[in-house]
Design a protein around this motif. Structure first.
Motif, PDB file in Angstrom:
ATOM      1  N   GLN A   1       1.110  -1.251  -0.059  1.00 55.62           N
ATOM      2  CA  GLN A   1      -0.071  -0.111   0.084  1.00 55.62           C
ATOM      3  C   GLN A   1       0.536   0.993  -0.260  1.00 55.62           C
ATOM      4  O   GLN A   1       0.732   2.284  -0.187  1.00 55.62           O
ATOM      5  CB  GLN A   1      -1.329  -0.022   1.081  1.00 55.62           C
ATOM      6  CG  GLN A   1      -2.057  -1.418   1.471  1.00 55.62           C
ATOM      7  CD  GLN A   1      -2.940  -1.438  -0.134  1.00 55.62           C
ATOM      8  OE1 GLN A   1      -3.429   0.013  -0.271  1.00 55.62           O
ATOM      9  NE2 GLN A   1      -3.189  -2.175  -0.189  1.00 55.62           N
ATOM     10  N   THR A   2       1.932   0.980   0.554  1.00 51.09           N
ATOM     11  CA  THR A   2       2.931   2.334   1.323  1.00 51.09           C
ATOM     12  C   THR A   2       3.935   2.036   0.182  1.00 51.09           C
ATOM     13  O   THR A   2       4.711   0.809  -0.102  1.00 51.09           O
ATOM     14  CB  THR A   2       3.301   2.708   1.965  1.00 51.09           C
ATOM     15  OG1 THR A   2       3.857   1.361   3.005  1.00 51.09           O
ATOM     16  CG2 THR A   2       2.004   3.046   2.905  1.00 51.09           C
ATOM     17  N   LYS A   3       4.539   2.849  -0.545  1.00 50.66           N
ATOM     18  CA  LYS A   3       5.924   2.947  -1.520  1.00 50.66           C
ATOM     19  C   LYS A   3       7.575   2.885  -0.381  1.00 50.66           C
ATOM     20  O   LYS A   3       8.226   2.667  -1.151  1.00 50.66           O
ATOM     21  CB  LYS A   3       6.282   3.915  -2.482  1.00 50.66           C
ATOM     22  CG  LYS A   3       5.624   4.193  -3.589  1.00 50.66           C
ATOM     23  CD  LYS A   3       5.593   5.605  -4.038  1.00 50.66           C
ATOM     24  CE  LYS A   3       4.127   5.166  -5.793  1.00 50.66           C
ATOM     25  NZ  LYS A   3       4.821   6.088  -6.434  1.00 50.66           N
ATOM     26  N   ARG A   4       7.184   3.161   0.410  1.00 48.16           N
ATOM     27  CA  ARG A   4       8.465   3.087   2.006  1.00 48.16           C
ATOM     28  C   ARG A   4       7.916   2.797   3.364  1.00 48.16           C
ATOM     29  O   ARG A   4       6.604   2.849   4.158  1.00 48.16           O
ATOM     30  CB  ARG A   4       9.108   4.747   2.239  1.00 48.16           C
ATOM     31  CG  ARG A   4       7.831   5.692   2.671  1.00 48.16           C
ATOM     32  CD  ARG A   4       8.616   7.139   2.676  1.00 48.16           C
ATOM     33  NE  ARG A   4       7.938   8.231   3.171  1.00 48.16           N
ATOM     34  CZ  ARG A   4       8.529   9.017   4.221  1.00 48.16           C
ATOM     35  NH1 ARG A   4       9.783   9.033   3.995  1.00 48.16           N
ATOM     36  NH2 ARG A   4       7.438  10.027   4.492  1.00 48.16           N
TER      37      ARG A   4
ATOM     38  N   LYS B   1       6.798  13.441   6.698  1.00 47.48           N
ATOM     39  CA  LYS B   1       5.383  13.492   6.113  1.00 47.48           C
ATOM     40  C   LYS B   1       6.060  13.321   4.204  1.00 47.48           C
ATOM     41  O   LYS B   1       6.863  12.986   4.026  1.00 47.48           O
ATOM     42  CB  LYS B   1       5.292  14.947   5.572  1.00 47.48           C
ATOM     43  CG  LYS B   1       4.726  16.032   4.916  1.00 47.48           C
ATOM     44  CD  LYS B   1       4.385  17.265   5.581  1.00 47.48           C
ATOM     45  CE  LYS B   1       3.669  18.328   4.814  1.00 47.48           C
ATOM     46  NZ  LYS B   1       3.499  19.645   4.381  1.00 47.48           N
ATOM     47  N   ASP B   2       5.088  12.860   3.200  1.00 44.34           N
ATOM     48  CA  ASP B   2       5.080  12.842   2.454  1.00 44.34           C
ATOM     49  C   ASP B   2       4.208  13.714   1.335  1.00 44.34           C
ATOM     50  O   ASP B   2       3.833  14.388   1.805  1.00 44.34           O
ATOM     51  CB  ASP B   2       4.080  11.383   2.391  1.00 44.34           C
ATOM     52  CG  ASP B   2       4.244   9.909   1.645  1.00 44.34           C
ATOM     53  OD1 ASP B   2       5.684  10.110   2.020  1.00 44.34           O
ATOM     54  OD2 ASP B   2       3.289   9.591   2.936  1.00 44.34           O
TER      55      ASP B   2
ATOM     56  N   ARG C   1       8.899   9.570  -3.648  1.00 49.61           N
ATOM     57  CA  ARG C   1       9.173   9.401  -2.402  1.00 49.61           C
ATOM     58  C   ARG C   1       9.676  10.047  -1.806  1.00 49.61           C
ATOM     59  O   ARG C   1      10.481  10.872  -2.000  1.00 49.61           O
ATOM     60  CB  ARG C   1       9.307   7.765  -1.732  1.00 49.61           C
ATOM     61  CG  ARG C   1      10.479   7.533  -2.133  1.00 49.61           C
ATOM     62  CD  ARG C   1      11.096   5.729  -2.120  1.00 49.61           C
ATOM     63  NE  ARG C   1      11.883   5.963  -2.050  1.00 49.61           N
ATOM     64  CZ  ARG C   1      12.118   5.027  -3.497  1.00 49.61           C
ATOM     65  NH1 ARG C   1      10.934   4.728  -4.273  1.00 49.61           N
ATOM     66  NH2 ARG C   1      13.698   4.626  -3.816  1.00 49.61           N
ATOM     67  N   THR C   2       9.400  10.445  -0.059  1.00 44.86           N
ATOM     68  CA  THR C   2      10.000  11.412   0.047  1.00 44.86           C
ATOM     69  C   THR C   2      11.797  12.051  -0.435  1.00 44.86           C
ATOM     70  O   THR C   2      12.789  12.349   0.447  1.00 44.86           O
ATOM     71  CB  THR C   2       9.676  12.532   2.243  1.00 44.86           C
ATOM     72  OG1 THR C   2       8.599  13.043   2.272  1.00 44.86           O
ATOM     73  CG2 THR C   2      10.418  13.130   2.419  1.00 44.86           C
ATOM     74  N   GLY C   3      12.588  10.653   0.577  1.00 42.72           N
ATOM     75  CA  GLY C   3      13.776  10.642   0.832  1.00 42.72           C
ATOM     76  C   GLY C   3      14.612  10.577  -0.649  1.00 42.72           C
ATOM     77  O   GLY C   3      15.073  11.519  -1.304  1.00 42.72           O
ATOM     78  N   LYS C   4      13.766  10.154  -1.902  1.00 47.08           N
ATOM     79  CA  LYS C   4      14.524  10.856  -3.504  1.00 47.08           C
ATOM     80  C   LYS C   4      13.970  12.170  -3.718  1.00 47.08           C
ATOM     81  O   LYS C   4      15.067  12.250  -4.047  1.00 47.08           O
ATOM     82  CB  LYS C   4      14.052   9.788  -3.922  1.00 47.08           C
ATOM     83  CG  LYS C   4      14.219   9.814  -5.713  1.00 47.08           C
ATOM     84  CD  LYS C   4      13.342   8.864  -6.165  1.00 47.08           C
ATOM     85  CE  LYS C   4      13.490   7.238  -6.588  1.00 47.08           C
ATOM     86  NZ  LYS C   4      13.002   6.642  -6.908  1.00 47.08           N
ATOM     87  N   TYR C   5      13.506  12.806  -3.100  1.00 45.09           N
ATOM     88  CA  TYR C   5      12.662  14.607  -3.279  1.00 45.09           C
ATOM     89  C   TYR C   5      13.804  14.856  -3.055  1.00 45.09           C
ATOM     90  O   TYR C   5      14.517  15.086  -3.717  1.00 45.09           O
ATOM     91  CB  TYR C   5      11.136  14.170  -2.749  1.00 45.09           C
ATOM     92  CG  TYR C   5      10.754  15.361  -2.818  1.00 45.09           C
ATOM     93  CD1 TYR C   5      11.087  16.318  -3.833  1.00 45.09           C
ATOM     94  CD2 TYR C   5      10.391  16.176  -2.050  1.00 45.09           C
ATOM     95  CE1 TYR C   5      11.163  17.430  -4.276  1.00 45.09           C
ATOM     96  CE2 TYR C   5       9.281  17.642  -2.014  1.00 45.09           C
ATOM     97  CZ  TYR C   5      10.102  17.885  -2.719  1.00 45.09           C
ATOM     98  OH  TYR C   5      10.198  19.485  -2.871  1.00 45.09           O
TER      99      TYR C   5
ATOM    100  N   ASN D   1       4.462  23.962   3.478  1.00 44.60           N
ATOM    101  CA  ASN D   1       3.196  23.449   3.000  1.00 44.60           C
ATOM    102  C   ASN D   1       3.177  21.655   2.330  1.00 44.60           C
ATOM    103  O   ASN D   1       4.438  20.959   3.133  1.00 44.60           O
ATOM    104  CB  ASN D   1       2.377  24.132   2.404  1.00 44.60           C
ATOM    105  CG  ASN D   1       2.032  26.074   2.431  1.00 44.60           C
ATOM    106  OD1 ASN D   1       1.679  25.648   3.457  1.00 44.60           O
ATOM    107  ND2 ASN D   1       2.479  26.933   2.090  1.00 44.60           N
ATOM    108  N   ASP D   2       3.126  21.853   0.899  1.00 44.13           N
ATOM    109  CA  ASP D   2       3.410  20.318   0.866  1.00 44.13           C
ATOM    110  C   ASP D   2       4.669  20.263   0.292  1.00 44.13           C
ATOM    111  O   ASP D   2       4.345  19.090  -1.640  1.00 44.13           O
ATOM    112  CB  ASP D   2       2.223  20.111  -0.100  1.00 44.13           C
ATOM    113  CG  ASP D   2       0.845  20.307   0.579  1.00 44.13           C
ATOM    114  OD1 ASP D   2       0.885  19.278   1.495  1.00 44.13           O
ATOM    115  OD2 ASP D   2       0.323  20.375   0.174  1.00 44.13           O
ATOM    116  N   ASP D   3       5.444  21.060   0.218  1.00 45.41           N
ATOM    117  CA  ASP D   3       6.869  20.934  -0.092  1.00 45.41           C
ATOM    118  C   ASP D   3       8.485  21.413   0.642  1.00 45.41           C
ATOM    119  O   ASP D   3       7.637  21.528   1.684  1.00 45.41           O
ATOM    120  CB  ASP D   3       7.269  22.573  -1.765  1.00 45.41           C
ATOM    121  CG  ASP D   3       6.525  22.412  -2.685  1.00 45.41           C
ATOM    122  OD1 ASP D   3       6.376  21.250  -3.536  1.00 45.41           O
ATOM    123  OD2 ASP D   3       5.073  23.075  -2.514  1.00 45.41           O
TER     124      ASP D   3
END
Length: 371
Positions: free
Chosen positions: A65-68, A144-145, A151-155, A197-199
């Motif tokens: 269900q989740t990528k990480r 946070k996603d 996914r956050t680490g790669k982002y 916010n979302d970034d």
């Protein structure tokens, strides 16, 4: 012939058994990609502060269900926290794929070396792992996603790589942070990020005195810091010449820096930082005509004056905060004998030396349109 086959079988069978005992099944491994460190002050006075460590583990299960998977533990040491993290997952945690370490601001103010030392000593962790400071709580940022980003680490990793190529943040790894920490002629720096916010956004460049965070360079001045710190061949700079009502956008910047040290007596030094800039104009708003050579020279002089003022202000800020982020001490050390340098208390002299910034700007071209 029969004996030869028998001997080969005797040798091969034990080797195959040993190999099977050392197998690692990928689906059963948890490859830690990003780790965060935060300081949790002790609730009782006199007790040791706690360390909160979180990890982000990519999941390879296409049916998941989740990528990480994210895990968090609170302990007094990072290695004890790792054992606690391992108890929370069915995967065997490994650090060979670690890409980035995030440190919260409260921990950075106290000092990072104790935690970086643990990472540097671990033979499974690459010296190329990035060191990043979070303006706020690193755990909250990592957990946070940020949709629709990866996914956050790669982002975060891709964000730092891209901004590093644009010269807006330095590329700092465990090796580079440790090298500058133990060099007595320079202080470490690190990129700083924060959640909005979302970034996740670049929040400037963190400046350290030894391993403690002292102050930062804002994101709008980060390229000025890159100009002072060394040479580069790519970058963009937006300049507002408010006194003249002009705006300039420079692209494809090539910056070269030369430093000259002058000594006028015992412990009396001055430094010239000579900067040569070449760039292309992508945007210009003002009254000058760039097709006119005299107007171009006026604009070049205005840009040089602006950057010269900004670089001088930045150097003054570093001296005031006693952070030698440019490595000026290395230049003075190279001009002295070993005994002269060891007898010199650089941290006391650094804030008082005269630093002159000289900038020369050359406009390579001003776009396809001419009038």
């Amino acid at each position: 012939m029969y004996k030869a086959i028998l001997y080969c079988a005797v040798l091969i069978i034990p080797l195959s058994i040993v190999g099977c005992g050392d197998q690692r099944i990928l689906e059963k491994l948890g490859f830690t990609q990003t780790t965060s460190y935060d300081l949790l002050p002790s609730e009782n006075n006199g007790q040791e502060d706690k360390l909160m460590i979180s990890v982000s583990i990519p999941k390879a299960d296409p049916e998941g269900q989740t990528k990480r998977e994210t895990l968090t533990a609170v302990s007094t040491t990072s290695k004890a926290a790792k054992i606690m993290l391992s108890r929370k997952t069915e995967l065997s945690l490994v650090s060979g794929q670690l890409r980035n370490t995030l440190f919260g601001l409260s921990l950075a103010k106290k000092g990072l070396w104790e935690h970086i030392d643990t990472l540097v000593r671990d033979p499974a962790i690459s010296q190329r792992v990035k060191v990043t400071l979070v303006n706020g709580n690193a755990h909250d940022l990592l957990m946070k996603d940020y949709l629709p980003h990866p996914r956050t680490g790669k982002y975060i990793d891709r964000l730092l790589e891209k901004e590093g190529k644009a010269q807006t943040v330095p590329h700092i790894t465990l090796f580079e942070f440790t090298r500058d920490l133990f060099d007595d002629g320079i202080d470490p720096v690190a990129p700083m990020i924060r959640a909005v916010n979302d970034d996740v956004v670049i929040d400037g460049i963190a400046l350290f005195n030894e391993d403690r965070y002292i102050t930062k360079i804002g994101p709008d001045k980060s390229l000025i810091f890159s100009i002072l710190r060394g040479n580069f061949k790519e970058g963009e700079l937006s300049i507002d010449l408010e006194s003249k009502g002009e705006h300039v956008m420079l692209s494809s910047l090539i910056s070269k820096r030369k430093i000259k040290v002058h000594s006028s007596g015992y412990n009396q030094f001055s430094i010239d930082i000579n900067i040569s800039l070449k760039g292309s104009i992508l945007e210009y708003i003002g009254d000058l005509h760039l097709s006119d050579e005299k107007d171009r020279q006026k604009l070049e002089n205005s840009i040089s004056d602006y950057i010269q003022f900004e670089t001088k202000e930045m150097v003054t800020k570093m001296q005031k905060n006693k952070v030698d982020s440019l490595g000026l001490g290395k230049r003075i050390r190279n001009s002295l004998s070993y005994s002269e340098w060891t007898n010199l208390v650089w941290k006391d002299i650094y804030p008082n030396i005269e630093v002159r910034c000289n900038v020369q700007t050359k406009i390579k071209d001003y776009g396809k349109f001419e009038k």
